[in-house]
Design an enzyme around this catalytic site. Sequence first.
Site, PDB file in Angstrom:
ATOM      1  N   SER A  24       3.865  -8.880  51.918  1.00 33.11           N
ATOM      2  CA  SER A  24       2.735  -9.857  52.811  1.00 33.11           C
ATOM      3  C   SER A  24       1.860 -10.652  51.775  1.00 33.11           C
ATOM      4  O   SER A  24       0.956 -10.021  51.106  1.00 33.11           O
ATOM      5  CB  SER A  24       1.857  -8.980  53.668  1.00 33.11           C
ATOM      6  OG  SER A  24       1.021  -9.827  54.249  1.00 33.11           O
TER       7      SER A  24
ATOM      8  N   HIS B 258       6.862 -11.948  53.971  1.00 30.84           N
ATOM      9  CA  HIS B 258       6.115 -11.495  55.183  1.00 30.84           C
ATOM     10  C   HIS B 258       5.068 -12.523  55.294  1.00 30.84           C
ATOM     11  O   HIS B 258       3.890 -12.341  54.541  1.00 30.84           O
ATOM     12  CB  HIS B 258       5.875  -9.969  55.271  1.00 30.84           C
ATOM     13  CG  HIS B 258       5.309  -9.578  56.702  1.00 30.84           C
ATOM     14  ND1 HIS B 258       5.937  -9.295  57.640  1.00 30.84           N
ATOM     15  CD2 HIS B 258       3.909  -9.363  57.004  1.00 30.84           C
ATOM     16  CE1 HIS B 258       5.124  -9.156  58.619  1.00 30.84           C
ATOM     17  NE2 HIS B 258       3.776  -9.017  58.257  1.00 30.84           N
TER      18      HIS B 258
ATOM     19  N   ASP C 195       1.959 -13.592  57.596  1.00 31.92           N
ATOM     20  CA  ASP C 195       0.947 -13.108  58.694  1.00 31.92           C
ATOM     21  C   ASP C 195       0.030 -14.170  59.276  1.00 31.92           C
ATOM     22  O   ASP C 195      -0.885 -14.830  58.696  1.00 31.92           O
ATOM     23  CB  ASP C 195      -0.143 -12.163  58.250  1.00 31.92           C
ATOM     24  CG  ASP C 195       0.619 -10.935  58.028  1.00 31.92           C
ATOM     25  OD1 ASP C 195       1.272 -10.178  58.854  1.00 31.92           O
ATOM     26  OD2 ASP C 195       0.759 -10.247  56.617  1.00 31.92           O
TER      27      ASP C 195
ATOM     28  N   MET D  80      -2.629 -15.536  61.922  1.00 31.91           N
ATOM     29  CA  MET D  80      -3.669 -14.872  62.792  1.00 31.91           C
ATOM     30  C   MET D  80      -4.399 -15.957  63.422  1.00 31.91           C
ATOM     31  O   MET D  80      -4.776 -16.767  62.618  1.00 31.91           O
ATOM     32  CB  MET D  80      -4.519 -14.022  61.830  1.00 31.91           C
ATOM     33  CG  MET D  80      -3.768 -12.847  61.305  1.00 31.91           C
ATOM     34  SD  MET D  80      -4.938 -11.582  60.387  1.00 31.91           S
ATOM     35  CE  MET D  80      -3.656 -10.595  59.615  1.00 31.91           C
TER      36      MET D  80
ATOM     37  N   HIS E 159       5.391 -13.412  60.960  1.00 32.31           N
ATOM     38  CA  HIS E 159       4.509 -12.405  62.053  1.00 32.31           C
ATOM     39  C   HIS E 159       3.335 -12.937  62.724  1.00 32.31           C
ATOM     40  O   HIS E 159       2.229 -13.264  62.382  1.00 32.31           O
ATOM     41  CB  HIS E 159       4.247 -10.983  61.184  1.00 32.31           C
ATOM     42  CG  HIS E 159       3.468  -9.872  62.051  1.00 32.31           C
ATOM     43  ND1 HIS E 159       2.554  -9.011  61.421  1.00 32.31           N
ATOM     44  CD2 HIS E 159       3.104  -9.820  63.307  1.00 32.31           C
ATOM     45  CE1 HIS E 159       1.933  -8.396  62.238  1.00 32.31           C
ATOM     46  NE2 HIS E 159       2.555  -8.877  63.436  1.00 32.31           N
TER      47      HIS E 159
ATOM     48  N   MET F  67       0.646 -13.270  65.186  1.00 34.52           N
ATOM     49  CA  MET F  67      -0.661 -12.394  65.808  1.00 34.52           C
ATOM     50  C   MET F  67      -1.427 -13.283  66.530  1.00 34.52           C
ATOM     51  O   MET F  67      -2.674 -13.779  66.182  1.00 34.52           O
ATOM     52  CB  MET F  67      -1.440 -11.627  64.608  1.00 34.52           C
ATOM     53  CG  MET F  67      -0.622 -10.540  64.241  1.00 34.52           C
ATOM     54  SD  MET F  67      -1.389  -9.760  62.657  1.00 34.52           S
ATOM     55  CE  MET F  67      -0.347 -10.749  61.432  1.00 34.52           C
TER      56      MET F  67
ATOM     57  N   MET G 285       3.472  -1.698  64.210  1.00 31.51           N
ATOM     58  CA  MET G 285       2.187  -1.467  63.427  1.00 31.51           C
ATOM     59  C   MET G 285       1.831  -0.374  63.095  1.00 31.51           C
ATOM     60  O   MET G 285       1.813   0.473  64.079  1.00 31.51           O
ATOM     61  CB  MET G 285       1.083  -2.589  64.366  1.00 31.51           C
ATOM     62  CG  MET G 285       1.281  -4.135  64.340  1.00 31.51           C
ATOM     63  SD  MET G 285       1.644  -4.954  62.871  1.00 31.51           S
ATOM     64  CE  MET G 285       0.276  -4.682  61.765  1.00 31.51           C
TER      65      MET G 285
ATOM     66  N   GLY H 147      -4.654  -7.379  61.851  1.00 31.32           N
ATOM     67  CA  GLY H 147      -5.870  -8.325  61.417  1.00 31.32           C
ATOM     68  C   GLY H 147      -6.322  -8.274  60.066  1.00 31.32           C
ATOM     69  O   GLY H 147      -6.679  -9.233  59.640  1.00 31.32           O
ATOM     70  N   PHE H 148      -6.221  -7.025  59.353  1.00 26.45           N
ATOM     71  CA  PHE H 148      -6.473  -6.927  58.038  1.00 26.45           C
ATOM     72  C   PHE H 148      -5.625  -6.314  57.142  1.00 26.45           C
ATOM     73  O   PHE H 148      -4.987  -5.389  57.503  1.00 26.45           O
ATOM     74  CB  PHE H 148      -8.042  -6.312  57.997  1.00 26.45           C
ATOM     75  CG  PHE H 148      -9.019  -7.182  58.806  1.00 26.45           C
ATOM     76  CD1 PHE H 148      -9.674  -8.148  58.174  1.00 26.45           C
ATOM     77  CD2 PHE H 148      -9.222  -6.879  60.048  1.00 26.45           C
ATOM     78  CE1 PHE H 148     -10.431  -8.848  59.282  1.00 26.45           C
ATOM     79  CE2 PHE H 148     -10.103  -7.411  60.804  1.00 26.45           C
ATOM     80  CZ  PHE H 148     -10.863  -8.493  60.476  1.00 26.45           C
ATOM     81  N   GLY H 149      -5.437  -6.899  55.984  1.00 25.54           N
ATOM     82  CA  GLY H 149      -4.748  -5.958  54.889  1.00 25.54           C
ATOM     83  C   GLY H 149      -5.618  -4.542  54.600  1.00 25.54           C
ATOM     84  O   GLY H 149      -7.055  -4.568  54.631  1.00 25.54           O
ATOM     85  N   GLY H 150      -5.035  -3.920  53.450  1.00 25.21           N
ATOM     86  CA  GLY H 150      -5.851  -2.946  52.993  1.00 25.21           C
ATOM     87  C   GLY H 150      -6.243  -1.615  53.806  1.00 25.21           C
ATOM     88  O   GLY H 150      -6.975  -0.736  53.353  1.00 25.21           O
TER      89      GLY H 150
ATOM     90  N   ASP I 269       4.502  -1.914  59.225  1.00 18.41           N
ATOM     91  CA  ASP I 269       3.735  -2.904  58.799  1.00 18.41           C
ATOM     92  C   ASP I 269       2.136  -2.233  58.784  1.00 18.41           C
ATOM     93  O   ASP I 269       1.741  -2.107  59.987  1.00 18.41           O
ATOM     94  CB  ASP I 269       3.667  -4.154  59.446  1.00 18.41           C
ATOM     95  CG  ASP I 269       2.745  -5.292  59.029  1.00 18.41           C
ATOM     96  OD1 ASP I 269       2.191  -5.153  57.667  1.00 18.41           O
ATOM     97  OD2 ASP I 269       2.552  -6.339  59.488  1.00 18.41           O
TER      98      ASP I 269
ATOM     99  N   GLY J 196      -0.572  -0.460  55.762  1.00 17.32           N
ATOM    100  CA  GLY J 196      -0.934   0.808  54.907  1.00 17.32           C
ATOM    101  C   GLY J 196       0.116   1.314  54.320  1.00 17.32           C
ATOM    102  O   GLY J 196       0.044   2.516  53.939  1.00 17.32           O
TER     103      GLY J 196
ATOM    104  N   SER K 295      -1.361  -4.971  50.358  1.00 14.39           N
ATOM    105  CA  SER K 295      -2.167  -4.741  49.144  1.00 14.39           C
ATOM    106  C   SER K 295      -1.383  -3.723  47.957  1.00 14.39           C
ATOM    107  O   SER K 295      -1.567  -4.160  46.992  1.00 14.39           O
ATOM    108  CB  SER K 295      -3.440  -3.964  49.745  1.00 14.39           C
ATOM    109  OG  SER K 295      -2.995  -3.075  50.571  1.00 14.39           O
TER     110      SER K 295
HETATM  111  C1  DX5 Z   1      -2.148  -6.476  59.157  1.00 14.05           C
HETATM  112  C2  DX5 Z   1      -0.852  -7.572  58.806  1.00 14.05           C
HETATM  113  C3  DX5 Z   1      -0.217  -7.060  57.427  1.00 14.05           C
HETATM  114  C4  DX5 Z   1      -1.034  -6.936  56.105  1.00 14.05           C
HETATM  115  C5  DX5 Z   1      -0.557  -5.657  55.714  1.00 14.05           C
HETATM  116  O1  DX5 Z   1      -2.301  -7.247  60.250  1.00 14.05           O
HETATM  117  O2  DX5 Z   1       0.103  -7.572  59.814  1.00 14.05           O
HETATM  118  O3  DX5 Z   1       1.159  -7.583  57.449  1.00 14.05           O
HETATM  119  O4  DX5 Z   1      -0.716  -8.014  55.337  1.00 14.05           O
HETATM  120  O5  DX5 Z   1      -1.317  -5.354  54.654  1.00 14.05           O
HETATM  121  P1  DX5 Z   1      -1.448  -3.968  54.165  1.00 14.05           P
HETATM  122  O6  DX5 Z   1      -0.010  -3.354  53.330  1.00 14.05           O
HETATM  123  O7  DX5 Z   1      -2.505  -4.071  52.751  1.00 14.05           O
HETATM  124  O8  DX5 Z   1      -1.739  -2.872  55.077  1.00 14.05           O
HETATM  125 ZN    ZN Z   2       1.879  -8.267  59.252  1.00 13.14          ZN
END
Ligand code: DX5
Ligand code: ZN
Length: 216
Positions: A8, A33, A35, A37, A66, A68, A137, A142-145, A175, A177, A198
């Site tokens: 991603s 991928h 994202d 938003m 993707h 969102m 999901m 909304g956020f990575g990591g 998708d 973590g 991440s």
């Molecule tokens: C979160 C995104 C994910 C995100 C995953 O809302 O849809 O695609 O980039 O990031 P990680 O792998 O760090 O959880």
């Molecule tokens: Zn995603």
Amino acid sequence: MTTYVAPSILSADFSKMAEELKVIENSNADWIHIDVMDGHFVPNLTFGPPIIKSFRPHSKMVFDVHLMIEQPERWLEEYKKAGADRITFHIEACNHSHRYLASIKEMGIASGITLNPQTPLCAIENVIEECDQVLIMTVNPGFGGQKLIEPIIDKIRSLKAMIKEKKLRTLIQVDGGINADNAKKVVEAGADILVMGSAFFNSTDKKSLVSTIQAL
Ligand code: DX5
Ligand code: ZN
């Protein structure tokens, strides 16, 4: 079947995206991928069609978009024109997912539905036939990591059973973590495509991370 890896770009360095797209390509990953938003459906804002269009000349890889966003149906055509090869949208963001899946298919690209952690699988029971992929999901979007929500692994298992029972070829994507430590667990539960933000960009040996997961 091998497992697909879809890094991603949410975790990439946005100031040098052309280079980051090459990093993904050189890792031998399968898809990219992307994202999207809108700051409404999720409390974060990323990018839209013009920016995705600017990525397109820098990569021949599959763009797995993707969405969102609220009212995804208003924008499907724009994302296809920007270069999307696959589009998934959230079932929580619309009332007529069956119609929108058909619109995506009519554009000649792959379609999919995404489910938030709180959304039960029965929400897609009557439309799954139209999905090339279902994105589960494993974090709140909304956020990575973020950390994978463990009980969702059962949902992957149930989705696999639903696909089998209906004799479909729908791919299961996960998708949020996902990392080298939990990849095996989600693949064993039935996941076909692992999105990694991440964990991919923090990895010092991306090639081996990707090939290890592809071999699961
Ligand atoms: C979160 C995104 C994910 C995100 C995953 O809302 O849809 O695609 O980039 O990031 P990680 O792998 O760090 O959880
Ligand atoms: Zn995603």
